[in-house]
Design an enzyme around this catalytic site. Structure first.
Site, mmCIF file in Angstrom:
data_model
loop_
_atom_site.group_PDB
_atom_site.id
_atom_site.type_symbol
_atom_site.label_atom_id
_atom_site.label_comp_id
_atom_site.label_asym_id
_atom_site.label_seq_id
_atom_site.Cartn_x
_atom_site.Cartn_y
_atom_site.Cartn_z
ATOM 1 C CG ASN A 176 -2.250 -0.682 0.963
ATOM 2 O OD1 ASN A 176 -2.730 -0.725 -0.172
ATOM 3 N ND2 ASN A 176 -2.846 -1.237 1.996
ATOM 4 C CG ASP A 211 -3.195 -7.980 5.628
ATOM 5 O OD1 ASP A 211 -3.749 -7.819 6.731
ATOM 6 O OD2 ASP A 211 -1.964 -8.117 5.499
#
Length: 283
Positions: A176, A211
């Site tokens: 990210n 996640d």
């Protein structure tokens, strides 16, 4: 009741937007209005006269409908309505609510029938939204918990072994931070898609949060964990190459199992699998 008033009531029933029918004690249609015929896909109500209501009903609802008719014809007011699936003349299935109108008659019963298909469709869509993760299409935490607990109880009754996998994407924060959240979302979607293709359709797969993903593999011996994990990791490696990702997708997996000898609750399985997954990360 005067003849004029009797004609007025018949005209009123005939033009009601809801379906109305009068059935015998055996559930045979003796009279029906146009709306009732229209609900079943017919242009004229006359073709329905003499036919059983069960003729248009999905087989799964034959017994409940017979019980419903028996109750109302015995003037049992404990059940005044039933929801069933109807198969009309166009062979399209629709949801209908059939409600008993307690009008004194010597034999038979008056029923009001309302189309619930749009309501049921909306209800199913709202339920789907409430139980699925918007980004990946997998079950969300609530959906996974609901489905997994149900299947786990079934497996306990059958005394079959199940495996729960806790899967965490490695270096997801760095993905990210380095490549942006759009790339992170892309990785999450690819992991979700790979999970669906790597496991059976009967297995319960969910995005637990962030996640982290969970898989409840049904009727899967604990000895198959390494094989399941290896197959999934290889599939991720292959899809990373095919999709031209800037980095390989890697995951860490922990597992827990339940069988006839060591029956565990879903919460216990999740805790055990998470503990194993974090232990594997530290290696």
């Amino acid at each position: 009741m005067s003849h004029a008033l009797d004609s007025t009531w018949k005209a009123l029933v005939e033009n009601l937007p809801d379906g109305v029918c009068y059935v015998s004690m055996e559930g045979i249609v003796l009279h029906a209005n146009r709306s009732f015929a229209s609900l079943l896909g017919f242009s004229s109500q006359q073709v329905l006269f003499g036919l059983s209501l069960l003729t248009f009903m999905h087989p799964d609802y034959h017994v409940p409908m017979e019980d419903f008719l028996h109750r109302i014809l015995q003037k049992d007011k404990s059940l005044s309505a039933i929801q069933v699936q109807i198969l009309g003349s166009d062979e399209n299935q629709r949801w209908m609510e059939i409600r008993w109108i307690d009008i004194p008659v010597e034999e038979g019963a008056f029923l009001v029938v309302r189309d619930l298909t749009s309501y049921k469709t909306l209800q199913e869509e709202l339920l789907l939204q409430a139980l699925t993760d918007e980004l990946t299409g997998l079950y969300n935490r609530r959906g996974f918990r609901m489905m997994a607990e149900q299947e786990l109880k079934h497996c306990h009754r059958l005394k079959t072994e199940v495996v729960l996998l806790s899967i965490d994407i490695d270096t997801f924060k760095q993905i990210n931070d380095t490549y942006g959240h759009d790339e992170g979302d892309r990785v999450l979607k690819l992991v979700a898609k790979t999970l669906e293709t790597s496991f059976r359709s009967s297995d319960i797969i969910g995005r637990w949060g962030g996640d982290e993903f969970l898989v409840l593999a049904l009727d899967a011996p604990s000895g198959t964990v390494d094989l399941l994990a290896a197959r999934f990791k290889q599939a991720l490696c292959d899809i990373s190459q095919r999709q031209g990702l800037p980095c390989m997708i890697a995951v860490t997996i922990g597992s827990a199992f339940s069988n006839a000898k060591t029956i565990s609750t879903l919460e216990q399985l999740i805790q055990q699998a998470d503990k194993a997954m974090y232990a594997n990360k530290r290696r």
